[in-house]
Design a protein around this motif. Structure first.
Motif, PDB file in Angstrom:
ATOM      1  N   ALA A 111       9.724  24.802  47.715  1.00 15.37           N
ATOM      2  CA  ALA A 111       9.001  24.486  46.477  1.00 15.37           C
ATOM      3  C   ALA A 111       9.961  24.425  45.298  1.00 15.37           C
ATOM      4  O   ALA A 111       9.709  23.707  44.316  1.00 15.37           O
ATOM      5  CB  ALA A 111       7.920  25.532  46.226  1.00 15.37           C
TER       6      ALA A 111
ATOM      7  N   TYR B 168       8.367  26.623  40.605  1.00 12.89           N
ATOM      8  CA  TYR B 168       7.535  27.731  41.062  1.00 12.89           C
ATOM      9  C   TYR B 168       6.591  27.287  42.169  1.00 12.89           C
ATOM     10  O   TYR B 168       6.362  26.099  42.387  1.00 12.89           O
ATOM     11  CB  TYR B 168       6.754  28.326  39.878  1.00 12.89           C
ATOM     12  CG  TYR B 168       7.659  28.828  38.787  1.00 12.89           C
ATOM     13  CD1 TYR B 168       8.426  29.972  38.970  1.00 12.89           C
ATOM     14  CD2 TYR B 168       7.769  28.148  37.574  1.00 12.89           C
ATOM     15  CE1 TYR B 168       9.282  30.433  37.979  1.00 12.89           C
ATOM     16  CE2 TYR B 168       8.624  28.595  36.571  1.00 12.89           C
ATOM     17  CZ  TYR B 168       9.375  29.737  36.790  1.00 12.89           C
ATOM     18  OH  TYR B 168      10.228  30.175  35.817  1.00 12.89           O
ATOM     19  N   TRP B 169       6.018  28.270  42.854  1.00 18.16           N
ATOM     20  CA  TRP B 169       5.117  28.001  43.975  1.00 18.16           C
ATOM     21  C   TRP B 169       3.875  27.272  43.476  1.00 18.16           C
ATOM     22  O   TRP B 169       3.147  27.784  42.625  1.00 18.16           O
ATOM     23  CB  TRP B 169       4.741  29.310  44.650  1.00 18.16           C
ATOM     24  CG  TRP B 169       3.891  29.168  45.878  1.00 18.16           C
ATOM     25  CD1 TRP B 169       2.584  29.514  46.005  1.00 18.16           C
ATOM     26  CD2 TRP B 169       4.291  28.643  47.144  1.00 18.16           C
ATOM     27  NE1 TRP B 169       2.138  29.250  47.278  1.00 18.16           N
ATOM     28  CE2 TRP B 169       3.174  28.707  48.000  1.00 18.16           C
ATOM     29  CE3 TRP B 169       5.490  28.126  47.639  1.00 18.16           C
ATOM     30  CZ2 TRP B 169       3.220  28.272  49.318  1.00 18.16           C
ATOM     31  CZ3 TRP B 169       5.531  27.687  48.963  1.00 18.16           C
ATOM     32  CH2 TRP B 169       4.404  27.774  49.775  1.00 18.16           C
TER      33      TRP B 169
ATOM     34  N   PRO C 114       8.973  29.313  50.017  1.00 13.96           N
ATOM     35  CA  PRO C 114       9.033  29.105  48.557  1.00 13.96           C
ATOM     36  C   PRO C 114      10.333  28.452  48.127  1.00 13.96           C
ATOM     37  O   PRO C 114      10.391  27.836  47.059  1.00 13.96           O
ATOM     38  CB  PRO C 114       8.890  30.521  47.994  1.00 13.96           C
ATOM     39  CG  PRO C 114       9.264  31.440  49.112  1.00 13.96           C
ATOM     40  CD  PRO C 114       8.855  30.740  50.363  1.00 13.96           C
ATOM     41  N   CYS C 115      11.375  28.548  48.972  1.00 12.81           N
ATOM     42  CA  CYS C 115      12.641  27.873  48.670  1.00 12.81           C
ATOM     43  C   CYS C 115      12.456  26.366  48.574  1.00 12.81           C
ATOM     44  O   CYS C 115      13.065  25.697  47.724  1.00 12.81           O
ATOM     45  CB  CYS C 115      13.673  28.207  49.744  1.00 12.81           C
ATOM     46  SG  CYS C 115      13.107  27.859  51.435  1.00 12.81           S
TER      47      CYS C 115
ATOM     48  N   GLY D 263      14.377  30.650  44.445  1.00 10.82           N
ATOM     49  CA  GLY D 263      13.049  30.515  45.025  1.00 10.82           C
ATOM     50  C   GLY D 263      12.882  31.349  46.272  1.00 10.82           C
ATOM     51  O   GLY D 263      11.775  31.748  46.632  1.00 10.82           O
ATOM     52  N   CYS D 264      14.005  31.630  46.950  1.00 10.10           N
ATOM     53  CA  CYS D 264      13.979  32.447  48.166  1.00 10.10           C
ATOM     54  C   CYS D 264      14.088  33.920  47.804  1.00 10.10           C
ATOM     55  O   CYS D 264      15.063  34.328  47.163  1.00 10.10           O
ATOM     56  CB  CYS D 264      15.148  32.048  49.068  1.00 10.10           C
ATOM     57  SG  CYS D 264      15.361  33.123  50.501  1.00 10.10           S
TER      58      CYS D 264
END
Length: 487
Positions: free
Chosen positions: A103, A341-342, A100-101, A57-58
């Motif tokens: 999320a 996902y975001w 986003p990590c 996610g990062c």
């Protein structure tokens, strides 16, 4: 993990911050990093999930479970080393990245995710406080020279990596200070510029040369994005350097083609925000755009619009209203549908908390005023039918507007630079370059590479850092045949 049951025992803790009415009186940061004890507890919430989706996610692929565990055990310096192994500038991302990590956090499926961003903020601040962030000069110089055009986060990351690989790096920046949109765009109350300055000093000690006030290209036009005093041609750079990295930002704003756009008092967000940054830096600014005592309308519901809201409130605006074209998102995302996902959900920024009326599914029809100055905005409500946006019948309304700020995103990088180099562009006007295989990050022009917004378009600071790091490895391979820089 050190505390296997930590995610069951502890709750997520938000970072402490100054009260909204108090912080509106200044431009300093108002969010405090966690205490040692709180950081250890938040690190303990990182569960032994088996597959750490937060890594993917990062964008820079931070090794998040490892430094969470190290923080839990109080090994802060080692945590900093792990954090720096993937991220050159965690003090930037720890403050302004949307995370986003988090999320993608496995715990977030049915609970509050681990406070990854707050732990990152804690680690890097602890590092600076204890003098652990030091220059890493190369042991051996290669004799190769690299020019980096653009001193935003992508250019800074590329320059630092290349300097540590032993190359002689010169960074060219058209503005009078280093930082790109971090310097002239992000408000000081979200990111104080001292964080950029101390990284610049570190990079200078590592061998990076910075040349500010230099525009690389042709047809130089001074404007709010460009305070250059000197121009250098691409041909000169190609003659003087073994490789060139183009890493400017996406600075071409999306316009609003409606009647009345030409009225005074209607400005792009990036005509408004950078001037306040300069004033905060101690510069004298002629004809600064001020929101003091005005009814401000911000068009655009993203981060830039939020920055306009916060700055307008600090100016002492009479009222601030923010319009978004899209419908209001749900307050809670559908986690089973979107994770990891975001997610699309309602996000309230710190600037919104300070005072702002927000409205969604609103389109601007026209702007009206007297004596050439805007006085009101005429809008209409819209809805989506069959995949198309249509106006809601009989929904037209007007709102008082003394200052209208356009914050609807950016469409492309500055075309002057790409055209001056003769670089092939994609359909969106970005430099065309791949990110994998042979010749990754290379443009159509020999020994010229592109990274960050210049290549991928408008994006996050964390994506800029990723691209700068990866581009640096590609340049190092191009110059030396192989590279030990991390990808």
């Amino acid at each position: 993990m050190g505390k296997v049951t930590g995610f069951l025992e502890y709750q997520r803790l938000q970072e402490a911050s100054e009260a909204p009415q108090s912080r509106k009186k200044h431009y300093k940061e108002f969010v405090l990093h966690l205490s040692d004890a709180d950081a250890q507890i938040q690190g303990a919430r990182c569960m032994d999930c088996g597959i750490p989706f937060c890594n993917n996610g990062c964008p820079v692929n931070n090794i998040i479970p490892d430094w969470n565990d190290l923080v839990y055990h109080g090994n802060y310096q080692e945590a900093l080393e792990v954090l720096h192994s993937t991220n050159n500038f965690p003090e930037f991302t720890g403050r302004i990245c949307p995370a986003p990590c988090e999320a993608a956090c496995t715990l977030g499926i049915n609970n509050d995710p681990v406070g990854i961003k707050s732990i990152e903020h804690f680690i890097i601040d602890k590092g600076w406080e204890n003098g652990w962030v030091v220059p890493q000069a190369p042991a051996v110089k290669t004799g190769k020279k690299v020019a980096v055009v653009g001193a935003g986060p992508a250019g800074m990351a590329a320059a630092q990596q290349l300097a540590r690989a032993g190359h002689d790096v010169t960074v060219f920046e058209k503005n009078d200070r280093v930082g790109g949109l971090l310097r002239y765009g992000i408000p000081d109350f979200k990111l104080e510029k001292s964080h950029i300055d101390r990284r610049v000093e570190q990079m200078k000690a590592e061998g990076v040369t910075f040349r500010t006030g230099v525009f690389v290209g042709k047809d130089f036009t001074p404007n709010v994005y460009n305070w250059a005093k000197e121009t250098i041609s691409p041909d000169q750079l190609k003659k003087d350097f073994d490789a060139i990295v183009i890493s400017g930002g996406a600075e071409q704003p999306r316009d609003l083609p409606v009647p009345g756009r030409e009225l005074k008092g209607v400005h792009f967000a990036m005509e408004f925000l950078p001037l306040q940054n300069k004033v905060n830096a101690g510069d004298k600014v002629k004809d600064q755009i001020m929101a003091t005592g005005k009814h401000v309308v911000v068009i655009g519901g993203g981060d830039t619009g939020s920055d306009c809201v916060g700055t307008s409130n600090r100016h002492g605006a009479a009222a601030v209203t923010q319009f978004e074209l899209l419908p209001q998102p749900p307050e809670q995302e559908n986690k089973p549908l979107v994770w990891p996902y975001w997610p699309t959900k309602l996000r309230t920024s710190s600037s919104h908390e300070e005072g702002c009326e927000r409205d969604w599914a609103v389109a601007t029809k026209r702007l009206e005023g007297k004596n050439g100055k805007v006085e009101k905005l005429i809008a209409v409500r819209v809805e989506w039918k069959d995949g198309k946006m249509v106006e809601v019948p009989n929904s037209e309304f007007e709102i008082k507007a003394d200052l209208v700020l356009l914050a609807m995103g950016f469409v492309s990088p500055v075309q002057q630079v790409l055209d001056a180099f003769g670089i092939d562009k994609d359909a969106r006007g970005n430099a065309k370059a791949t990110t994998d295989g042979d010749g990754c990050y290379q443009t159509s022009v020999d020994k010229v590479f592109a990274a960050g917004d210049m290549r991928r378009g408008q994006s996050l600071v964390v994506w800029a850092i990723r691209e700068g790091r990866q581009c640096a490895r590609a340049v190092d391979e191009f110059l030396m045949g192989s590279s030990v820089l991390p990808r």
